[in-house]
Scaffold this active site. Structure first.
Site, PDB file in Angstrom:
ATOM      1  N   LYS A 121      -6.739 -24.065 -11.292  1.00  0.00           N
ATOM      2  CA  LYS A 121      -7.920 -24.207 -12.155  1.00  0.00           C
ATOM      3  C   LYS A 121      -7.594 -25.054 -13.375  1.00  0.00           C
ATOM      4  CE  LYS A 121      -8.787 -20.695 -15.221  1.00  0.00           C
ATOM      5  NZ  LYS A 121      -8.908 -21.133 -16.617  1.00  0.00           N
ATOM      6  N   ASN A 122      -6.460 -24.741 -14.024  1.00  0.00           N
ATOM      7  CA  ASN A 122      -6.174 -25.398 -15.301  1.00  0.00           C
ATOM      8  C   ASN A 122      -5.672 -26.833 -15.151  1.00  0.00           C
ATOM      9  OD1 ASN A 122      -7.067 -23.122 -16.544  1.00  0.00           O
ATOM     10  ND2 ASN A 122      -5.036 -22.366 -17.142  1.00  0.00           N
ATOM     11  N   ARG A 131     -14.234 -22.439 -22.732  1.00  0.00           N
ATOM     12  CA  ARG A 131     -13.608 -23.218 -23.799  1.00  0.00           C
ATOM     13  C   ARG A 131     -13.009 -24.527 -23.304  1.00  0.00           C
ATOM     14  NH1 ARG A 131     -11.948 -21.730 -28.666  1.00  0.00           N
ATOM     15  NH2 ARG A 131     -10.308 -23.239 -28.297  1.00  0.00           N
ATOM     16  N   CYS A 134     -12.951 -16.252 -29.054  1.00  0.00           N
ATOM     17  CA  CYS A 134     -12.509 -15.919 -27.716  1.00  0.00           C
ATOM     18  C   CYS A 134     -11.815 -14.558 -27.795  1.00  0.00           C
ATOM     19  CB  CYS A 134     -11.536 -17.000 -27.281  1.00  0.00           C
ATOM     20  SG  CYS A 134     -10.784 -16.728 -25.712  1.00  0.00           S
ATOM     21  N   ARG A 189      -8.760 -19.380 -31.270  1.00  0.00           N
ATOM     22  CA  ARG A 189      -8.294 -20.532 -30.490  1.00  0.00           C
ATOM     23  C   ARG A 189      -8.794 -21.805 -31.166  1.00  0.00           C
ATOM     24  NH1 ARG A 189      -8.987 -19.437 -24.189  1.00  0.00           N
ATOM     25  NH2 ARG A 189      -7.678 -21.281 -24.045  1.00  0.00           N
ATOM     26  N   PRO A 190      -8.073 -22.206 -32.224  1.00  0.00           N
ATOM     27  CA  PRO A 190      -8.532 -23.360 -32.997  1.00  0.00           C
ATOM     28  C   PRO A 190      -8.443 -24.655 -32.193  1.00  0.00           C
ATOM     29  CG  PRO A 190      -6.337 -22.671 -33.711  1.00  0.00           C
ATOM     30  CD  PRO A 190      -6.800 -21.660 -32.704  1.00  0.00           C
ATOM     31  N   ILE A 191      -9.114 -25.702 -32.677  1.00  0.00           N
ATOM     32  CA  ILE A 191      -9.020 -27.002 -31.996  1.00  0.00           C
ATOM     33  C   ILE A 191      -8.533 -28.077 -32.973  1.00  0.00           C
ATOM     34  CG2 ILE A 191     -10.699 -26.561 -30.156  1.00  0.00           C
ATOM     35  CD1 ILE A 191     -12.695 -28.192 -31.931  1.00  0.00           C
ATOM     36  N   LEU A 231      -5.667 -29.290 -33.496  1.00  0.00           N
ATOM     37  CA  LEU A 231      -4.735 -30.292 -32.946  1.00  0.00           C
ATOM     38  C   LEU A 231      -5.485 -31.354 -32.128  1.00  0.00           C
ATOM     39  CD1 LEU A 231      -1.800 -27.956 -31.847  1.00  0.00           C
ATOM     40  CD2 LEU A 231      -1.877 -29.452 -33.857  1.00  0.00           C
ATOM     41  N   ASP A 259      -0.235 -16.702 -19.618  1.00  0.00           N
ATOM     42  CA  ASP A 259      -1.232 -16.340 -18.595  1.00  0.00           C
ATOM     43  C   ASP A 259      -0.696 -15.345 -17.562  1.00  0.00           C
ATOM     44  OD1 ASP A 259      -3.045 -17.950 -19.860  1.00  0.00           O
ATOM     45  OD2 ASP A 259      -2.843 -19.632 -18.473  1.00  0.00           O
ATOM     46  N   ILE A 286       2.145 -16.812 -27.931  1.00  0.00           N
ATOM     47  CA  ILE A 286       1.150 -17.894 -27.867  1.00  0.00           C
ATOM     48  C   ILE A 286      -0.181 -17.401 -28.435  1.00  0.00           C
ATOM     49  CG2 ILE A 286      -0.029 -19.575 -26.380  1.00  0.00           C
ATOM     50  CD1 ILE A 286       2.982 -19.999 -26.325  1.00  0.00           C
ATOM     51  N   ARG A 334     -13.964 -16.438 -12.760  1.00  0.00           N
ATOM     52  CA  ARG A 334     -13.673 -17.699 -13.464  1.00  0.00           C
ATOM     53  C   ARG A 334     -12.359 -18.291 -12.984  1.00  0.00           C
ATOM     54  NH1 ARG A 334     -12.554 -16.949 -19.002  1.00  0.00           N
ATOM     55  NH2 ARG A 334     -11.861 -19.041 -18.597  1.00  0.00           N
TER      56      ARG A 334
END
Ligand code: EPU
Length: 421
Positions: free
Chosen positions: A22-23, A92, A116, A121-123, A125, A307, A329, A399
């Site tokens: 998926k990822n 996300r 979340c 879960r900042p963005i 970066l 995960d 993490i 998902r």
């Protein structure tokens, strides 16, 4: 809404086929937006997150269809560049269309992803990287509004408080491949999914050096063409079935799984006492003796994956002795602890570490998780719990785990889906 019902019966045996990752599929699908030509992506799992990405494509007027595990994307002539809140808020990972849209259309409007359950879960970066390439970025009415007309190559360090970032690396790399000049990304993430995306971009004609390392050097090209690509197998799905074998004292062969993508997990499982060996096109996980407790700390790849943290916790919950699992993490990714304790586990949280005292057995219960991997952990616990476990809100599992009840049932589990009343 559906729930998964499990009657814990023990030992799983047989062979399970691992689906595509998926990822890796999500950013690779996003990368198809960088071209005007058709791309064919194979080994894509049939999951809710993939359908969400295809819904975003629809909003962009990009033609895409999934036929079995193959997705054909035809982005010819698309002009739209907006990913709406209704879709981004459900996934996300939608943020990974930002880089491709910006590079291709020179403008992008993508809903700012919200909170979340696994913690903040900042963005920052993602935005830092795109700004380093000269993008003008504003946040307006809950949307990231990005202007790419002045973009050119740049030099950016993509490290945050918790190390490298998978999707920020993906976003900045996808923006850089079509941006004039040379871009250098320092501290790039090296997860197999990022490496797979890089391979796909190179097939499209991108010029990238340092493939698979922490330093990517990208020379922007004017145009990318479509490509045909087979996505790597899902190492997290494979890891989850490896734990299913371990927790049920079983013997399961993971067809298509790549051992070399899972070294940290496999190392820990072997340390615990599991027998793991490579077989043609996969590997076999066999319970041969009583397992020992293990200590695990999650880290960026090739470290132990966050995960897999929840699933390993289920295994340690029924492994005699004390284990310590430290999450580096997502320090708040522990929603499964309370639910596992409701099933009879003995787990307490001390800061970013869970202290797990292995118990003799668990007892089935109605449980609920609000995160994908936490839900998987509860299913694993249900496989060995005495009696009936009902995992509610199963849409989280849908998902990320293709046909989970069918795959588990084929290994001998007593598991089925029911409508929640
Ligand atoms: N981070 C920042 N700033 C940013 C981005 C990330 O501080 O701008 C932090 C995060 O808060 C976290 C760390 O950096 O502490 C790593 O996060 P990362 O950005 O790598 O996560 P992601 O790219 O958003 C992907 C996976 C996640 C997986 C993480 C870590 C996809 C679609 N998602 O997310 O997968 O947990 O990498 O490996 O690739 C899952 O599949 O269940 C899942 C959550």
């Amino acid at each position: 809404m559906d729930k998964l019902v499990i009657e814990g019966i023990g030992r799983l045996e047989g062979t399970v086929t691992i689906s595509g990752a998926k990822n890796a599929s999500l950013p690779i699908l996003a990368a198809t937006l960088l071209s005007d030509e058709k791309s064919v992506i194979r080994n894509v799992p049939m999951l809710r997150d993939i359908s969400t990405m295809l819904k975003i494509f629809k909003c962009l007027d990009v033609k895409a269809r999934q036929d079995g595990d193959t997705v054909v994307v035809d982005p010819k002539g698309y002009k739209k560049c907006m990913a709406p809140y209704e879709l981004v808020s459900t996934m996300r990972a939608s943020i990974c269309v930002l880089g491709p849209l910006l590079a291709k259309q020179k403008f992008a409007q993508v809903s700012y992803p919200g909170g979340c359950v696994i913690g903040p879960r900042p963005i920052d970066l993602h935005l830092k990287g795109l700004e380093a390439l000269g993008a003008g970025i504003k946040v307006e009415k809950g949307y990231i509004v990005a202007d790419g007309r002045r973009m050119r190559g740049g030099h950016v360090y993509l490290g945050g408080h918790f190390g490298s970032s998978v999707l920020a690396t993906a976003n900045v790399m996808m923006a850089a491949v079509l941006t004039k000049g040379v871009t250098i990304i320092e501290n790039a993430a090296c997860e197999p999914e990022v490496v797979d995306l890089t391979s796909f971009l190179m097939k499209m004609g991108a010029k990238i050096k340092g493939h698979g390392t922490h330093r990517l050097i990208i020379e922007g090209v004017r145009r990318l063409h479509g490509a045909d690509h087979r996505v790597i197998p899902d190492r997290i799905e494979a890891g989850t079935y490896a734990i299913a074998a371990a927790i049920t004292k079983g013997d399961v062969t993971l067809r298509n799984a790549k051992l070399e993508h899972m070294v940290a997990l496999v190392d820990k499982l072997i340390e615990s006492g599991l027998h793991i060996r490579k077989v043609p096109n996969g590997f076999r996980v066999k319970y041969v003796k009583k397992l020992k407790p293990i200590d695990v700390t999650t880290l960026p790849y090739p470290g132990f994956p966050t995960d897999m943290q929840a699933q390993v916790m289920s295994l340690m919950a029924v492994t005699e002795g004390i284990s310590v699992i430290t999450e580096k993490i997502y320090p708040d990714r522990f929603t499964h602890i309370m639910e596992l304790n409701r099933m009879g586990a003995d787990i307490r949280l001390e800061g970013p570490s869970a202290i797990i005292k292995g118990v003799q057995g668990l007892s089935g219960a109605p449980v609920m998780a609000s995160d994908l991997r936490a839900s998987a952990a509860l299913v694993l616990a249900g496989l060995v719990a005495k009696g009936r476990t009902e995992v509610k809100r199963i849409y989280h599992l849908d998902r990320g785990y293709e046909k989970i009840e069918e795959k588990l049932a084929a290994l001998g589990a007593s598991v089925w889906r029911e409508k929640e009343k």
